[in-house]
Write a protein that holds these residues in place. Structure first.
Motif, PDB file in Angstrom:
ATOM      1  N   ASP A   1       6.258   2.660  -3.083  1.00  0.00           N
ATOM      2  CA  ASP A   1       6.992   1.719  -3.937  1.00  0.00           C
ATOM      3  C   ASP A   1       6.164   0.471  -4.216  1.00  0.00           C
ATOM      4  O   ASP A   1       6.212  -0.079  -5.324  1.00  0.00           O
TER       5      ASP A   1
ATOM      6  N   HIS B   1      13.684   8.390  -3.179  1.00  0.00           N
ATOM      7  CA  HIS B   1      12.956   8.437  -4.453  1.00  0.00           C
ATOM      8  C   HIS B   1      11.513   8.825  -4.182  1.00  0.00           C
ATOM      9  O   HIS B   1      10.918   8.413  -3.203  1.00  0.00           O
TER      10      HIS B   1
ATOM     11  N   TYR C   1      15.493   4.426  12.794  1.00  0.00           N
ATOM     12  CA  TYR C   1      15.143   3.852  11.488  1.00  0.00           C
ATOM     13  C   TYR C   1      16.406   3.354  10.772  1.00  0.00           C
ATOM     14  O   TYR C   1      16.460   2.224  10.284  1.00  0.00           O
TER      15      TYR C   1
ATOM     16  N   LYS D   1      17.447  -0.457   9.720  1.00  0.00           N
ATOM     17  CA  LYS D   1      17.749  -0.832   8.320  1.00  0.00           C
ATOM     18  C   LYS D   1      19.114  -1.519   8.222  1.00  0.00           C
ATOM     19  O   LYS D   1      19.295  -2.405   7.390  1.00  0.00           O
TER      20      LYS D   1
ATOM     21  N   THR E   1       0.828  -1.218   0.000  1.00  0.00           N
ATOM     22  CA  THR E   1       0.000   0.000   0.000  1.00  0.00           C
ATOM     23  C   THR E   1       0.862   1.268   0.000  1.00  0.00           C
ATOM     24  O   THR E   1       0.337   2.369  -0.091  1.00  0.00           O
TER      25      THR E   1
ATOM     26  N   SER F   1       8.715   3.689   7.882  1.00  0.00           N
ATOM     27  CA  SER F   1       9.703   4.279   6.968  1.00  0.00           C
ATOM     28  C   SER F   1       9.936   5.770   7.203  1.00  0.00           C
ATOM     29  O   SER F   1      10.785   6.368   6.550  1.00  0.00           O
TER      30      SER F   1
ATOM     31  N   LEU G   1       9.149  -4.631   1.201  1.00  0.00           N
ATOM     32  CA  LEU G   1       9.119  -3.162   1.210  1.00  0.00           C
ATOM     33  C   LEU G   1       8.441  -2.620   2.471  1.00  0.00           C
ATOM     34  O   LEU G   1       8.474  -1.418   2.717  1.00  0.00           O
TER      35      LEU G   1
ATOM     36  N   ASP H   1       1.399  -9.471   8.955  1.00  0.00           N
ATOM     37  CA  ASP H   1       2.107  -8.368   9.611  1.00  0.00           C
ATOM     38  C   ASP H   1       3.567  -8.756   9.807  1.00  0.00           C
ATOM     39  O   ASP H   1       3.851  -9.897  10.203  1.00  0.00           O
ATOM     40  N   LEU H   2       4.447  -7.807   9.562  1.00  0.00           N
ATOM     41  CA  LEU H   2       5.881  -8.090   9.729  1.00  0.00           C
ATOM     42  C   LEU H   2       6.258  -8.350  11.192  1.00  0.00           C
ATOM     43  O   LEU H   2       7.360  -8.799  11.477  1.00  0.00           O
TER      44      LEU H   2
ATOM     45  N   ASN I   1      -7.690  -2.337   7.426  1.00  0.00           N
ATOM     46  CA  ASN I   1      -6.775  -1.307   6.923  1.00  0.00           C
ATOM     47  C   ASN I   1      -7.435  -0.560   5.754  1.00  0.00           C
ATOM     48  O   ASN I   1      -7.719  -1.154   4.713  1.00  0.00           O
TER      49      ASN I   1
ATOM     50  N   ARG J   1      -6.315   1.382   3.641  1.00  0.00           N
ATOM     51  CA  ARG J   1      -5.510   1.439   2.413  1.00  0.00           C
ATOM     52  C   ARG J   1      -5.698   0.170   1.576  1.00  0.00           C
ATOM     53  O   ARG J   1      -5.437   0.175   0.383  1.00  0.00           O
TER      54      ARG J   1
HETATM   55  P1  NAP Z   1       5.916   3.807   2.524  1.00  0.00           P
HETATM   56  O1  NAP Z   1       5.160   4.512   1.447  1.00  0.00           O
HETATM   57  O2  NAP Z   1       6.026   4.462   3.865  1.00  0.00           O
HETATM   58  O3  NAP Z   1       5.244   2.365   2.727  1.00  0.00           O
HETATM   59  C1  NAP Z   1       5.533   1.564   3.845  1.00  0.00           C
HETATM   60  C2  NAP Z   1       4.661   0.327   3.780  1.00  0.00           C
HETATM   61  O4  NAP Z   1       4.965  -0.516   4.901  1.00  0.00           O
HETATM   62  C3  NAP Z   1       3.151   0.599   3.841  1.00  0.00           C
HETATM   63  O5  NAP Z   1       2.516  -0.180   2.861  1.00  0.00           O
HETATM   64  C4  NAP Z   1       2.766   0.090   5.225  1.00  0.00           C
HETATM   65  O6  NAP Z   1       1.448  -0.418   5.272  1.00  0.00           O
HETATM   66  C5  NAP Z   1       3.758  -1.057   5.385  1.00  0.00           C
HETATM   67  N1  NAP Z   1       3.875  -1.473   6.785  1.00  0.00           N
HETATM   68  C6  NAP Z   1       4.039  -0.700   7.884  1.00  0.00           C
HETATM   69  N2  NAP Z   1       4.049  -1.460   8.996  1.00  0.00           N
HETATM   70  C7  NAP Z   1       3.893  -2.747   8.591  1.00  0.00           C
HETATM   71  C8  NAP Z   1       3.811  -3.981   9.278  1.00  0.00           C
HETATM   72  N3  NAP Z   1       3.892  -4.062  10.611  1.00  0.00           N
HETATM   73  N4  NAP Z   1       3.629  -5.119   8.555  1.00  0.00           N
HETATM   74  C9  NAP Z   1       3.534  -5.062   7.205  1.00  0.00           C
HETATM   75  N5  NAP Z   1       3.605  -3.917   6.496  1.00  0.00           N
HETATM   76  C10 NAP Z   1       3.782  -2.763   7.188  1.00  0.00           C
HETATM   77  O7  NAP Z   1       7.391   3.454   2.056  1.00  0.00           O
HETATM   78  P2  NAP Z   1       8.044   3.543   0.582  1.00  0.00           P
HETATM   79  O8  NAP Z   1       8.533   4.926   0.364  1.00  0.00           O
HETATM   80  O9  NAP Z   1       7.145   2.904  -0.404  1.00  0.00           O
HETATM   81  O10 NAP Z   1       9.347   2.650   0.799  1.00  0.00           O
HETATM   82  C11 NAP Z   1       9.312   1.235   0.608  1.00  0.00           C
HETATM   83  C12 NAP Z   1      10.463   0.614   1.385  1.00  0.00           C
HETATM   84  O11 NAP Z   1      11.682   1.136   0.922  1.00  0.00           O
HETATM   85  C13 NAP Z   1      10.448   0.877   2.884  1.00  0.00           C
HETATM   86  O12 NAP Z   1      10.992  -0.261   3.521  1.00  0.00           O
HETATM   87  C14 NAP Z   1      11.402   2.055   3.063  1.00  0.00           C
HETATM   88  O13 NAP Z   1      11.954   2.049   4.357  1.00  0.00           O
HETATM   89  C15 NAP Z   1      12.418   1.735   1.982  1.00  0.00           C
HETATM   90  N6  NAP Z   1      13.121   2.867   1.378  1.00  0.00           N
HETATM   91  C16 NAP Z   1      12.420   3.898   0.872  1.00  0.00           C
HETATM   92  C17 NAP Z   1      13.092   4.938   0.232  1.00  0.00           C
HETATM   93  C18 NAP Z   1      12.341   6.108  -0.366  1.00  0.00           C
HETATM   94  O14 NAP Z   1      12.989   7.120  -0.636  1.00  0.00           O
HETATM   95  N7  NAP Z   1      11.061   5.986  -0.622  1.00  0.00           N
HETATM   96  C19 NAP Z   1      14.494   4.903   0.133  1.00  0.00           C
HETATM   97  C20 NAP Z   1      15.178   3.802   0.651  1.00  0.00           C
HETATM   98  C21 NAP Z   1      14.476   2.774   1.259  1.00  0.00           C
HETATM   99  P3  NAP Z   1       0.186   0.453   5.848  1.00  0.00           P
HETATM  100  O15 NAP Z   1       0.572   1.878   5.790  1.00  0.00           O
HETATM  101  O16 NAP Z   1      -0.938   0.076   4.992  1.00  0.00           O
HETATM  102  O17 NAP Z   1       0.024  -0.012   7.258  1.00  0.00           O
END
Ligand code: NAP
Ligand code: G4F
Length: 330
Positions: free
Chosen positions: A13, A180, A150, A154, A10, A82, A78, A56-57, A37, A39
């Motif tokens: 990415d 990104h 965080y 990671k 959701t 975050s 993913l 759930d993770l 949820n 979303r």
């Molecule tokens: P995001 O939009 O914040 O999405 C995070 C996702 O994690 C959401 O779908 C959320 O689900 C899910 N989540 C949260 N808690 C969870 C749990 N307990 N069990 C299962 N799912 C859970 O993040 P993003 O920007 O798409 O990034 C994707 C990944 O890449 C993340 O791991 C982030 O740390 C990493 N990352 C991102 C970037 C960037 O710039 N975007 C760069 C490097 C690494 P709900 O909200 O529906 O609960």
């Protein structure tokens, strides 16, 4: 048909990756946490081709069930807490989801195993691991120095992925992705906060944009380019880790200035206020990635420049705000 299981489907990415894999003929399964949820409904409406699985993770048995049910060829982890400021407020939750969640996903894969071939695993590692940077630009062998709970979580996720690859021979890779962004970026992150606020200021429903550290520098790319890199990593004969970045760094202030310019507003300083509320206990001052290994081995290239990214996000937010105002007037 290849099958993929995505945690964090959701999120920004997760959505782009689901579309990308569907376009390549994959059956796509998505893990969504929570019992109702909101979303999940939005996702099903926009992407009916995704089969949503409640898991759930923080709960290993739910991840084992998701892997057993979906029988994936590829797993993309993913899911995470975050948002860096949240990790300072809820460090234990962050360690559990963003750190230990990776271990649980790897265990689920190790225990269940693949259909005919071993399951391939992608871990969403982050440039936040470089934190207080030891060298510039950062590459795959730059030492880590995380600056937030965080970032620390990671680093654990990254190292446990390396360990499962070496200890159990799993096909497990980490993409060390630099920031990104896209119109799907959450409103809490600085780029989208800026473009959304600029759009609202332009249509005169918001008066100011309140930010924290304007001097922080990031290597910002476009999210669709970055999910393509995730998939490319899992198509290689040998599992390995890759930095994904543009190789350019810009300050938050530059982003602000370009966003106001894209909306046709010249005097951005009139609308921007700095509030210490948005400063972090410790921040990452500057990041710039060296994606030459990804270029060389994967043949990956970013396709969207910094200026185009800012413009694209401002235009989309401006269009959405104008449409909202039109529909209110009807
Ligand atoms: P995001 O939009 O914040 O999405 C995070 C996702 O994690 C959401 O779908 C959320 O689900 C899910 N989540 C949260 N808690 C969870 C749990 N307990 N069990 C299962 N799912 C859970 O993040 P993003 O920007 O798409 O990034 C994707 C990944 O890449 C993340 O791991 C982030 O740390 C990493 N990352 C991102 C970037 C960037 O710039 N975007 C760069 C490097 C690494 P709900 O909200 O529906 O609960
Ligand atoms: O947009 P941000 O919140 O992203 P940050 O902290 O770089 O983290 C993002 O990128 C990481 C990759 O390096 C991911 F791993 C992570 O999951 C996330 O996607 O903040 C960027 C910079 C920071 O230095 C922050 O202090 O912008 C500065 N900033 C200034 N004013 C602000 C604000 N950040 C936010 N969120 N809100 C502000 O008002």
């Amino acid at each position: 048909m290849p099958r993929a299981l995505i945690t964090g489907i959701t999120g920004q990415d997760g959505q782009y990756l689901a579309e990308f894999l569907h376009g390549r003929g994959y059956d796509v399964f998505g893990v969504v946490p929570g019992q109702a949820n909101p979303r999940a409904d939005a996702l099903q409406e926009e992407m009916p081709f995704v089969e949503v699985l409640g898991a759930d993770l923080q709960d290993l048995s739910s991840l084992i069930a998701a892997v057993e049910y979906s029988q994936p060829d590829e797993v993309y982890n993913l899911g995470a807490i975050s948002f860096v400021p949240l990790s300072f407020r809820q460090p234990e939750l962050t360690a559990n989801v963003t750190g230990l969640g990776v271990l649980r996903m790897l265990e689920a894969i190790r225990v269940v195993g693949g259909r005919d071939n071993p399951i391939r695993f992608y871990q969403a590692s982050s440039s936040e691991m470089f934190g207080k940077v030891r060298e510039s630009p950062q590459n795959e062998s730059t030492p880590f120095y995380p600056r937030s709970p965080y970032g620390v979580a990671k680093v654990f996720g990254h190292q446990i992925t390396v360990n499962y690859r070496e200890a159990y021979g799993l096909y497990a890779v980490s993409g060390i992705l630099f920031n990104h962004e896209s119109p799907r970026r959450g409103l809490e992150f600085v780029t989208r906060k800026i473009t959304n606020s600029v759009a609202r200021i332009k249509v005169e429903i918001q008066e100011e944009l309140v930010l924290g550290n304007l001097e922080a520098r990031r290597d910002w790319g476009y999210a669709e380019d970055y999910v393509r890199a995730m998939w490319m990593m899992l198509q290689q004969a040998e599992p390995d880790d890759y930095v994904i970045a543009t190789g350019e760094s810009h300050s938050v202030e530059e982003f602000v200035e370009r966003a106001f310019t894209a909306a046709g507003i010249d005097d951005w300083r009139r609308f921007v206020r700095v509030d210490p509320r948005f400063l972090r206990p410790s921040d990452v001052d500057t990041l710039i990635g060296d994606p030459s290994k990804a270029r060389r081995v994967l043949g990956w290239e970013p396709t969207v420049s910094f200026d185009d990214l800012v413009r694209l996000m401002v235009e989309r937010d401006l269009g959405a705000e104008r449409e909202r105002l039109r529909s209110l007037a009807r």
